[in-house]
Design an enzyme around this catalytic site. Structure first.
Site, mmCIF file in Angstrom:
data_model
loop_
_atom_site.group_PDB
_atom_site.id
_atom_site.type_symbol
_atom_site.label_atom_id
_atom_site.label_comp_id
_atom_site.label_asym_id
_atom_site.label_seq_id
_atom_site.Cartn_x
_atom_site.Cartn_y
_atom_site.Cartn_z
ATOM 1 N N VAL A 134 8.123 4.448 13.598
ATOM 2 C CA VAL A 134 7.343 3.288 13.155
ATOM 3 C C VAL A 134 5.897 3.793 13.212
ATOM 4 C CG1 VAL A 134 6.693 0.892 13.594
ATOM 5 C CG2 VAL A 134 9.045 1.647 14.043
ATOM 6 N N PRO A 135 5.355 4.209 12.069
ATOM 7 C CA PRO A 135 4.175 5.085 12.038
ATOM 8 C C PRO A 135 2.823 4.402 12.290
ATOM 9 C CG PRO A 135 4.875 4.605 9.816
ATOM 10 C CD PRO A 135 5.899 3.973 10.736
ATOM 11 N N CYS A 136 2.619 3.973 13.510
ATOM 12 C CA CYS A 136 1.332 3.366 13.855
ATOM 13 C C CYS A 136 0.201 4.385 13.784
ATOM 14 C CB CYS A 136 1.394 2.683 15.218
ATOM 15 S SG CYS A 136 1.938 3.752 16.548
ATOM 16 N N HIS A 137 0.535 5.676 13.807
ATOM 17 C CA HIS A 137 -0.496 6.713 13.685
ATOM 18 C C HIS A 137 -1.152 6.696 12.312
ATOM 19 C CE1 HIS A 137 3.220 8.673 12.237
ATOM 20 N NE2 HIS A 137 2.411 9.371 11.433
#
Length: 176
Positions: A134-137
């Site tokens: 879950v690409p919060c970056h």
């Protein structure tokens, strides 16, 4: 039952926790808040933690290796997200950000039809328990600056460099 497995990555070992339905937690070992997140997952699922992987964690380990080897852009591992309805909506918006692209918190707020909820979206991103997948970056400040990431800004910088499709960069050496 919840299953836990550590997964080696070029950026450090990660703790993966999964139910039979999907991945619930993926965080870098030793970072602040991992114990709290693990307790939240256990409380939400009401299940005992076994220190042994399952089919979900095995698939995750394979997909992470492909991701870090630049052979995977989209994860297929099933998810079993633990959070409030608002958090899950914010995380679903994260999943829609394409590999190699970034968004601001304000853009994310508009994506979930909450244009005045920029700070709430930022807080929800900070509560994301499934790093990388879950690409919060991929969320940065409106001015283009790198902002908080539970795994630390050097890891965020390295992940964004890994996903930089404009050049064949040595992403691992991007980490200070």
């Amino acid at each position: 039952m919840l299953y836990a497995q550590t997964v080696p990555t070029p950026l450090g070992e990660m703790l993966a926790v999964a139910s039979d339905r999907g991945l619930c937690l993926l965080e870098f070992v030793g970072q602040p808040g991992v114990e709290r997140e693990l307790a939240q997952v256990q409380a939400a699922r009401g299940e005992v933690l076994r220190e042994k992987g399952n089919a979900v964690t095995v698939l995750l380990a394979s997909e992470l290796a492909e991701y870090f080897g630049r052979r995977r852009r989209v994860f297929g591992v099933p998810l079993d997200l633990v959070g409030t309805p608002f958090q899950i909506a914010a995380w679903q918006a994260l999943l829609a950000i394409p590999y190699g692209e970034t968004r601001s918190y304000a853009q994310q707020a508009r994506t979930i039809d909450q244009p005045t909820a920029t700070r709430a979206v930022a807080a929800a991103n900070g509560q994301n328990k499934v790093s990388i997948v879950v690409p919060c970056h991929r969320v940065i400040g409106s001015n283009g600056s790198l902002t908080g990431f539970g795994g630390g800004l050097p890891r965020k910088r390295a992940l964004l460099a890994l996903e930089d499709t404009s050049a064949q960069r040595d992403w691992l050496n991007e980490t200070p």
